[in-house]
Design a protein around this motif. Sequence first.
Motif, PDB file in Angstrom:
ATOM      1  N   GLU B  28      32.357  42.059  30.094  1.00 25.32           N
ATOM      2  CA  GLU B  28      32.613  42.124  28.657  1.00 25.32           C
ATOM      3  C   GLU B  28      33.576  43.267  28.383  1.00 25.32           C
ATOM      4  O   GLU B  28      33.504  44.325  29.008  1.00 25.32           O
ATOM      5  CB  GLU B  28      31.307  42.359  27.894  1.00 25.32           C
ATOM      6  CG  GLU B  28      30.315  41.221  28.030  1.00 25.32           C
ATOM      7  CD  GLU B  28      29.036  41.485  27.252  1.00 25.32           C
ATOM      8  OE1 GLU B  28      29.135  41.846  26.065  1.00 25.32           O
ATOM      9  OE2 GLU B  28      27.963  41.347  27.848  1.00 25.32           O
ATOM     10  N   GLY B  29      34.462  43.053  27.447  1.00 27.52           N
ATOM     11  CA  GLY B  29      35.407  44.102  27.105  1.00 27.52           C
ATOM     12  C   GLY B  29      36.450  43.603  26.139  1.00 27.52           C
ATOM     13  O   GLY B  29      36.263  42.587  25.454  1.00 27.52           O
ATOM     14  N   THR B  30      37.572  44.322  26.120  1.00 24.62           N
ATOM     15  CA  THR B  30      38.679  43.959  25.244  1.00 24.62           C
ATOM     16  C   THR B  30      39.870  43.571  26.102  1.00 24.62           C
ATOM     17  O   THR B  30      40.228  44.280  27.050  1.00 24.62           O
ATOM     18  CB  THR B  30      39.053  45.161  24.337  1.00 24.62           C
ATOM     19  OG1 THR B  30      37.902  45.547  23.595  1.00 24.62           O
ATOM     20  CG2 THR B  30      40.167  44.800  23.383  1.00 24.62           C
ATOM     21  N   LEU B  31      40.447  42.442  25.771  1.00 29.13           N
ATOM     22  CA  LEU B  31      41.610  41.965  26.528  1.00 29.13           C
ATOM     23  C   LEU B  31      42.799  42.880  26.223  1.00 29.13           C
ATOM     24  O   LEU B  31      43.192  43.030  25.056  1.00 29.13           O
ATOM     25  CB  LEU B  31      41.911  40.520  26.109  1.00 29.13           C
ATOM     26  CG  LEU B  31      42.979  39.768  26.867  1.00 29.13           C
ATOM     27  CD1 LEU B  31      42.620  39.605  28.326  1.00 29.13           C
ATOM     28  CD2 LEU B  31      43.199  38.395  26.232  1.00 29.13           C
ATOM     29  N   SER B  32      43.330  43.529  27.257  1.00 25.72           N
ATOM     30  CA  SER B  32      44.390  44.504  26.985  1.00 25.72           C
ATOM     31  C   SER B  32      45.760  44.090  27.509  1.00 25.72           C
ATOM     32  O   SER B  32      46.779  44.452  26.921  1.00 25.72           O
ATOM     33  CB  SER B  32      44.022  45.874  27.570  1.00 25.72           C
ATOM     34  OG  SER B  32      44.036  45.821  28.983  1.00 25.72           O
ATOM     35  N   LEU B  33      45.805  43.356  28.604  1.00 26.65           N
ATOM     36  CA  LEU B  33      47.111  43.005  29.167  1.00 26.65           C
ATOM     37  C   LEU B  33      46.981  41.795  30.084  1.00 26.65           C
ATOM     38  O   LEU B  33      45.984  41.642  30.785  1.00 26.65           O
ATOM     39  CB  LEU B  33      47.664  44.204  29.958  1.00 26.65           C
ATOM     40  CG  LEU B  33      49.044  44.076  30.595  1.00 26.65           C
ATOM     41  CD1 LEU B  33      50.131  43.922  29.528  1.00 26.65           C
ATOM     42  CD2 LEU B  33      49.343  45.297  31.473  1.00 26.65           C
ATOM     43  N   VAL B  34      47.989  40.945  30.063  1.00 28.35           N
ATOM     44  CA  VAL B  34      48.023  39.806  30.990  1.00 28.35           C
ATOM     45  C   VAL B  34      49.403  39.809  31.629  1.00 28.35           C
ATOM     46  O   VAL B  34      50.422  39.709  30.943  1.00 28.35           O
ATOM     47  CB  VAL B  34      47.787  38.469  30.260  1.00 28.35           C
ATOM     48  CG1 VAL B  34      47.845  37.310  31.238  1.00 28.35           C
ATOM     49  CG2 VAL B  34      46.454  38.478  29.531  1.00 28.35           C
ATOM     50  N   ILE B  35      49.418  39.967  32.931  1.00 31.98           N
ATOM     51  CA  ILE B  35      50.715  40.043  33.614  1.00 31.98           C
ATOM     52  C   ILE B  35      50.561  39.589  35.071  1.00 31.98           C
ATOM     53  O   ILE B  35      49.597  39.958  35.749  1.00 31.98           O
ATOM     54  CB  ILE B  35      51.304  41.478  33.515  1.00 31.98           C
ATOM     55  CG1 ILE B  35      52.726  41.509  34.051  1.00 31.98           C
ATOM     56  CG2 ILE B  35      50.434  42.489  34.222  1.00 31.98           C
ATOM     57  CD1 ILE B  35      53.472  42.777  33.679  1.00 31.98           C
ATOM     58  N   GLY B  36      51.489  38.784  35.511  1.00 41.65           N
ATOM     59  CA  GLY B  36      51.556  38.399  36.919  1.00 41.65           C
ATOM     60  C   GLY B  36      50.290  37.795  37.478  1.00 41.65           C
ATOM     61  O   GLY B  36      49.913  38.097  38.608  1.00 41.65           O
ATOM     62  N   GLY B  37      49.602  36.977  36.707  1.00 42.94           N
ATOM     63  CA  GLY B  37      48.373  36.360  37.200  1.00 42.94           C
ATOM     64  C   GLY B  37      47.183  37.285  37.186  1.00 42.94           C
ATOM     65  O   GLY B  37      46.134  36.951  37.745  1.00 42.94           O
TER      66      GLY B  37
END
Lengths: 171, 69
Positions: B28-37
Amino acid sequence: MVNLTERQKKLIRLLNLLSQNAVNNALGTNDTNNTNNTNDANNTNTTNNTTTNDANTANIANILNPSNLNLDSSLSNSFSLDLLGLLRLAADFNLDLGIGNGGGGTPGNPGNPTKMREILQGLVNKPVQVTTPFDTISGTLLGVLEDYIVIIEETGSQVLVALDKIEFVGQ
Amino acid sequence: MFQDRLIDQLPIRIGAGVEIATDNNLIEGTLSLVIGGLIFIISISSYGIDIRLIIPLNSINFIRFPAAA
Protein backbone atom coordinates in the motif's frame (compact mmCIF):
# COMPACT_ATOMS: atom_id res chain seq x y z
CA MET A 1 0.61 -38.47 -34.23
CA VAL A 2 -2.28 -37.37 -36.42
CA ASN A 3 -5.68 -38.78 -35.48
CA LEU A 4 -7.54 -39.63 -38.67
CA THR A 5 -11.25 -40.04 -39.09
CA GLU A 6 -12.70 -43.21 -40.57
CA ARG A 7 -13.21 -41.41 -43.89
CA GLN A 8 -9.58 -40.31 -44.00
CA LYS A 9 -8.42 -43.82 -43.14
CA LYS A 10 -10.51 -45.21 -46.00
CA LEU A 11 -9.08 -42.61 -48.38
CA ILE A 12 -5.55 -43.46 -47.30
CA ARG A 13 -6.30 -47.17 -47.66
CA LEU A 14 -7.60 -46.52 -51.19
CA LEU A 15 -4.53 -44.49 -52.13
CA ASN A 16 -2.36 -47.16 -50.57
CA LEU A 17 -3.92 -49.82 -52.79
CA LEU A 18 -3.62 -47.59 -55.86
CA SER A 19 0.01 -46.94 -55.05
CA GLN A 20 0.67 -50.64 -54.60
CA ASN A 21 -0.95 -51.32 -57.94
CA ALA A 22 1.15 -48.61 -59.57
CA VAL A 23 4.30 -50.11 -58.09
CA ASN A 24 3.17 -53.50 -59.21
CA ASN A 25 2.60 -52.34 -62.77
CA ALA A 26 5.94 -50.57 -62.82
CA LEU A 27 7.71 -53.75 -61.75
CA GLY A 28 5.62 -55.91 -64.10
CA THR A 29 4.99 -58.51 -61.40
CA ASN A 30 1.23 -58.54 -61.79
CA ASP A 31 0.92 -58.18 -65.54
CA THR A 32 -0.72 -61.53 -66.12
CA ASN A 33 -3.36 -60.93 -63.50
CA ASN A 34 -4.27 -57.52 -64.84
CA THR A 35 -4.24 -58.78 -68.39
CA ASN A 36 -6.58 -61.57 -67.46
CA ASN A 37 -8.86 -59.17 -65.68
CA THR A 38 -8.85 -56.84 -68.67
CA ASN A 39 -9.54 -59.70 -71.06
CA ASP A 40 -12.41 -60.87 -68.92
CA ALA A 41 -13.83 -57.41 -68.91
CA ASN A 42 -13.36 -57.06 -72.67
CA ASN A 43 -15.16 -60.34 -73.25
CA THR A 44 -18.04 -59.04 -71.27
CA ASN A 45 -18.02 -55.84 -73.32
CA THR A 46 -18.38 -57.71 -76.61
CA THR A 47 -21.61 -59.31 -75.47
CA ASN A 48 -23.29 -56.10 -74.48
CA ASN A 49 -22.22 -52.55 -75.29
CA THR A 50 -24.24 -51.11 -72.44
CA THR A 51 -22.13 -52.97 -69.95
CA THR A 52 -19.00 -50.98 -70.78
CA ASN A 53 -19.23 -48.85 -67.68
CA ASP A 54 -20.01 -51.88 -65.54
CA ALA A 55 -16.99 -53.67 -66.93
CA ASN A 56 -14.78 -50.70 -66.20
CA THR A 57 -16.16 -50.55 -62.70
CA ALA A 58 -15.55 -54.26 -62.29
CA ASN A 59 -12.03 -53.82 -63.64
CA ILE A 60 -11.33 -51.10 -61.09
CA ALA A 61 -12.84 -53.28 -58.40
CA ASN A 62 -10.55 -56.12 -59.50
CA ILE A 63 -7.58 -53.83 -59.39
CA LEU A 64 -8.53 -52.64 -55.92
CA ASN A 65 -9.25 -56.12 -54.64
CA PRO A 66 -6.36 -57.02 -52.34
CA SER A 67 -6.57 -60.68 -53.43
CA ASN A 68 -5.63 -59.63 -56.98
CA LEU A 69 -2.62 -57.67 -55.80
CA ASN A 70 -0.09 -60.47 -55.82
CA LEU A 71 2.77 -58.36 -54.71
CA ASP A 72 6.16 -59.69 -53.92
CA SER A 73 6.19 -60.15 -50.14
CA SER A 74 9.38 -58.14 -49.64
CA LEU A 75 7.89 -55.29 -51.64
CA SER A 76 4.64 -55.24 -49.67
CA ASN A 77 6.50 -55.46 -46.39
CA SER A 78 8.70 -52.52 -47.23
CA PHE A 79 5.94 -50.36 -48.67
CA SER A 80 5.24 -47.13 -46.88
CA LEU A 81 2.81 -44.32 -47.55
CA ASP A 82 4.11 -40.81 -47.97
CA LEU A 83 1.61 -38.88 -45.87
CA LEU A 84 3.22 -35.54 -46.67
CA GLY A 85 2.97 -36.39 -50.35
CA LEU A 86 -0.67 -37.32 -49.82
CA LEU A 87 -1.36 -33.95 -48.23
CA ARG A 88 0.40 -32.19 -51.11
CA LEU A 89 -1.66 -34.25 -53.54
CA ALA A 90 -4.83 -33.30 -51.70
CA ALA A 91 -3.83 -29.64 -51.84
CA ASP A 92 -3.09 -29.90 -55.58
CA PHE A 93 -6.52 -31.34 -56.28
CA ASN A 94 -8.29 -29.14 -53.76
CA LEU A 95 -9.37 -32.14 -51.71
CA ASP A 96 -10.64 -31.56 -48.20
CA LEU A 97 -9.21 -34.29 -46.00
CA GLY A 98 -10.74 -32.62 -42.96
CA ILE A 99 -7.43 -32.74 -41.11
CA GLY A 100 -7.10 -28.96 -40.56
CA ASN A 101 -6.35 -27.17 -37.26
CA GLY A 102 -2.62 -27.68 -37.59
CA GLY A 103 -2.94 -31.34 -36.62
CA GLY A 104 -3.37 -30.68 -32.93
CA GLY A 105 -5.86 -29.63 -30.31
CA THR A 106 -9.60 -29.82 -30.54
CA PRO A 107 -11.28 -28.99 -33.83
CA GLY A 108 -11.61 -25.25 -34.21
CA ASN A 109 -15.02 -23.65 -34.08
CA PRO A 110 -15.04 -20.02 -35.14
CA GLY A 111 -18.09 -19.37 -32.97
CA ASN A 112 -16.38 -20.25 -29.70
CA PRO A 113 -13.86 -18.00 -27.92
CA THR A 114 -10.45 -19.59 -27.59
CA LYS A 115 -8.51 -16.96 -25.63
CA MET A 116 -9.02 -15.50 -22.18
CA ARG A 117 -9.27 -12.02 -23.71
CA GLU A 118 -12.14 -13.08 -25.99
CA ILE A 119 -13.96 -14.70 -23.08
CA LEU A 120 -13.55 -11.59 -20.94
CA GLN A 121 -14.71 -9.30 -23.76
CA GLY A 122 -17.99 -11.19 -23.69
CA LEU A 123 -18.32 -10.43 -19.98
CA VAL A 124 -17.95 -6.62 -20.13
CA ASN A 125 -20.50 -4.85 -17.90
CA LYS A 126 -21.28 -8.14 -16.16
CA PRO A 127 -20.36 -9.23 -12.64
CA VAL A 128 -17.17 -11.34 -12.59
CA GLN A 129 -14.80 -12.98 -10.15
CA VAL A 130 -11.22 -12.92 -11.32
CA THR A 131 -8.67 -14.99 -9.43
CA THR A 132 -4.95 -14.21 -9.40
CA PRO A 133 -2.25 -15.94 -7.35
CA PHE A 134 -2.64 -13.35 -4.58
CA ASP A 135 -6.40 -12.94 -4.30
CA THR A 136 -9.79 -13.00 -5.98
CA ILE A 137 -11.30 -9.74 -7.19
CA SER A 138 -15.07 -9.51 -7.46
CA GLY A 139 -16.96 -6.76 -9.20
CA THR A 140 -18.23 -5.51 -12.52
CA LEU A 141 -15.94 -5.88 -15.51
CA LEU A 142 -15.56 -2.42 -16.97
CA GLY A 143 -13.15 -3.06 -19.85
CA VAL A 144 -10.66 -5.41 -21.45
CA LEU A 145 -7.49 -3.74 -22.69
CA GLU A 146 -4.32 -5.05 -24.33
CA ASP A 147 -2.62 -6.46 -21.22
CA TYR A 148 -5.02 -5.73 -18.37
CA ILE A 149 -8.68 -5.59 -17.42
CA VAL A 150 -10.58 -3.05 -15.32
CA ILE A 151 -12.96 -4.12 -12.58
CA ILE A 152 -15.10 -1.89 -10.37
CA GLU A 153 -15.66 -3.46 -6.96
CA GLU A 154 -18.82 -2.99 -4.90
CA THR A 155 -16.95 -0.53 -2.68
CA GLY A 156 -16.31 1.66 -5.73
CA SER A 157 -12.62 0.79 -5.89
CA GLN A 158 -11.17 0.47 -9.35
CA VAL A 159 -8.89 -2.54 -9.90
CA LEU A 160 -6.54 -3.04 -12.83
CA VAL A 161 -5.75 -6.75 -13.19
CA ALA A 162 -2.83 -7.98 -15.30
CA LEU A 163 -4.19 -10.36 -17.95
CA ASP A 164 -1.26 -12.77 -17.76
CA LYS A 165 -1.75 -13.19 -13.99
CA ILE A 166 -5.34 -14.31 -14.23
CA GLU A 167 -5.68 -17.92 -13.12
CA PHE A 168 -9.40 -18.31 -13.71
CA VAL A 169 -12.56 -16.30 -14.16
CA GLY A 170 -15.97 -16.89 -12.62
CA GLN A 171 -19.27 -15.36 -13.59
CA MET B 1 -10.90 6.41 -20.99
CA PHE B 2 -8.27 3.72 -20.47
CA GLN B 3 -4.95 3.34 -22.22
CA ASP B 4 -4.35 0.10 -24.10
CA ARG B 5 -1.38 -0.94 -21.98
CA LEU B 6 -1.07 -0.96 -18.21
CA ILE B 7 2.31 0.80 -18.39
CA ASP B 8 0.64 3.70 -20.20
CA GLN B 9 -2.39 3.81 -17.91
CA LEU B 10 -0.50 4.13 -14.63
CA PRO B 11 1.18 7.52 -15.22
CA ILE B 12 -2.31 9.05 -15.43
CA ARG B 13 -2.85 8.04 -11.79
CA ILE B 14 0.39 9.31 -10.30
CA GLY B 15 -0.24 10.72 -6.84
CA ALA B 16 -3.16 8.38 -6.17
CA GLY B 17 -3.27 5.95 -3.30
CA VAL B 18 -2.81 2.37 -4.49
CA GLU B 19 -2.75 -1.18 -3.28
CA ILE B 20 -0.48 -3.30 -5.43
CA ALA B 21 -0.66 -7.07 -5.19
CA THR B 22 2.19 -9.29 -6.28
CA ASP B 23 2.10 -13.09 -6.03
CA ASN B 24 2.81 -13.02 -2.27
CA ASN B 25 2.48 -9.44 -1.03
CA LEU B 26 0.11 -6.52 -0.89
CA ILE B 27 1.84 -3.16 -0.97
CA GLU B 28 0.00 0.00 0.00
CA GLY B 29 1.23 3.47 -0.75
CA THR B 30 1.15 6.36 -3.17
CA LEU B 31 1.98 5.92 -6.82
CA SER B 32 4.94 8.22 -7.43
CA LEU B 33 6.60 7.28 -10.71
CA VAL B 34 6.27 4.86 -13.61
CA ILE B 35 9.29 4.43 -15.83
CA GLY B 36 10.90 1.68 -17.87
CA GLY B 37 8.60 -1.10 -16.72
CA LEU B 38 9.11 -0.15 -13.07
CA ILE B 39 6.56 1.28 -10.67
CA PHE B 40 7.75 3.49 -7.79
CA ILE B 41 5.59 3.54 -4.69
CA ILE B 42 6.01 5.68 -1.59
CA SER B 43 4.89 3.61 1.32
CA ILE B 44 4.69 4.67 4.97
CA SER B 45 6.32 2.18 7.28
CA SER B 46 5.07 1.33 10.74
CA TYR B 47 7.71 3.72 12.11
CA GLY B 48 6.23 6.61 10.18
CA ILE B 49 9.12 6.74 7.72
CA ASP B 50 8.54 7.03 3.99
CA ILE B 51 9.88 4.06 2.09
CA ARG B 52 10.28 4.02 -1.65
CA LEU B 53 9.42 0.68 -3.15
CA ILE B 54 10.19 -0.29 -6.72
CA ILE B 55 8.00 -2.94 -8.25
CA PRO B 56 8.56 -4.45 -11.70
CA LEU B 57 5.38 -4.31 -13.73
CA ASN B 58 5.55 -7.98 -14.69
CA SER B 59 5.37 -9.08 -11.04
CA ILE B 60 2.06 -7.31 -10.44
CA ASN B 61 -1.17 -9.31 -10.05
CA PHE B 62 -3.43 -6.30 -9.76
CA ILE B 63 -3.49 -2.65 -8.78
CA ARG B 64 -6.38 -1.35 -6.72
CA PHE B 65 -7.28 2.31 -6.53
CA PRO B 66 -9.45 2.53 -3.40
CA ALA B 67 -12.57 4.65 -3.67
CA ALA B 68 -12.26 8.02 -1.89
CA ALA B 69 -13.83 7.79 1.57
